[in-house]
Motif scaffolding. Structure first.
Motif, PDB file in Angstrom:
ATOM      1  N   ASN A 252      60.591 -62.429 -12.885  1.00 37.14           N
ATOM      2  CA  ASN A 252      59.573 -63.463 -13.028  1.00 37.14           C
ATOM      3  C   ASN A 252      59.673 -64.488 -11.896  1.00 37.14           C
ATOM      4  O   ASN A 252      58.649 -64.914 -11.332  1.00 37.14           O
TER       5      ASN A 252
ATOM      6  N   SER B 269      50.342 -65.602 -13.228  1.00 35.86           N
ATOM      7  CA  SER B 269      50.489 -66.233 -14.538  1.00 35.86           C
ATOM      8  C   SER B 269      51.804 -65.831 -15.220  1.00 35.86           C
ATOM      9  O   SER B 269      52.642 -66.673 -15.506  1.00 35.86           O
ATOM     10  N   LYS B 270      51.968 -64.533 -15.477  1.00 32.23           N
ATOM     11  CA  LYS B 270      53.190 -64.065 -16.141  1.00 32.23           C
ATOM     12  C   LYS B 270      53.349 -62.577 -15.872  1.00 32.23           C
ATOM     13  O   LYS B 270      52.486 -61.930 -15.269  1.00 32.23           O
TER      14      LYS B 270
ATOM     15  N   HIS C 153      49.818 -71.792 -16.417  1.00 32.81           N
ATOM     16  CA  HIS C 153      50.357 -71.663 -15.063  1.00 32.81           C
ATOM     17  C   HIS C 153      49.283 -71.891 -14.007  1.00 32.81           C
ATOM     18  O   HIS C 153      49.524 -72.559 -12.989  1.00 32.81           O
TER      19      HIS C 153
END
Length: 216
Positions: free
Chosen positions: A22, A35-36, A99
């Motif tokens: 990440n 974002s993720k 985010h």
């Protein structure tokens, strides 16, 4: 010697791998609306799904950049050839992505926009996207030499319990300005969504629904 490890070490290794992956993708793709990341383990391969607001920028021309990202992950974590598959998924509602909102606020501050105007624009766009609540906190040397903190909020926000983990998403960014470092924190309370797409499936425990009496 067998490669069998205990469950505790397996959970720790998976958590360390997710955190490092990440962080790697955040540093590499933060400018492209990262974002993720989601990880799905298959018997033969490892699937990595990158959630972003700008899918075309990550895919690149004829898929060149996403192949470079896959090779980078393979070399960083010592995977063999063709052991991982990298996919890109578009964020459905950018206004509810904490985010992307934090990154947008960071760029507005770096461009020299007034702090109040930038923060209120983020709060307004988030609430217009369907969020139940939003809090934007800015800390640092905002105007004078002495550091202080400013908080901008709207809507309804919870601060504790299990529903906080499900409903409230937070993101933190740092702005390197000429006067010093400014910290930005954005917290968004997602709406309840029975489908589980835009928000959690489970409703808040203190919500009471009164049903109408049916005349038979």
């Amino acid at each position: 010697m067998s490669n069998i490890i205990s469950k505790a070490r397996k959970f720790i290794a998976d958590g360390v791998f997710f955190s490092e992956l990440n962080e790697l993708l955040f540093r590499e793709l933060s400018k492209d609306g990262y974002s993720k990341v989601e990880i799905r383990r298959k018997p033969s391969k490892l699937e990595i799904i990158i959630n972003t607001t700008n899918t075309q920028a990550i895919i690149g021309f004829k898929g060149r950049r996403i192949r470079e990202i896959a090779k980078l992950i393979e070399k960083r974590f010592n995977f063999g050839n063709n052991k991982i598959d990298v996919f890109v998924e578009k964020v459905l509602n950018r206004g509810l992505c904490v985010h992307s909102q934090a990154e947008s606020l960071r760029y507005k501050l770096l461009k020299g926009l007034a702090i109040r105007r930038a923060c209120y624009s983020i709060v307004r766009s988030t609430m217009e996207s369907g969020a139940k609540g939003c809090i934007v906190t800015v800390t640092g040397k905002l105007r004078a030499q002495r550091a202080k903190s400013m908080k901008f909020m709207d809507g309804y926000m919870i601060h504790s319990g299990k529903p906080y983990e499900d409903y409230v998403k937070t993101a933190t960014r740092h702005c390197l300005l000429q006067s010093g470092v400014i910290g930005v924190k954005v917290a968004i309370m997602l709406p309840w969504d029975p489908t589980g797409i835009l928000g959690p499936k489970n409703p808040l425990p203190d919500v009471v629904t009164v049903l109408e009496k049916i005349n038979t």
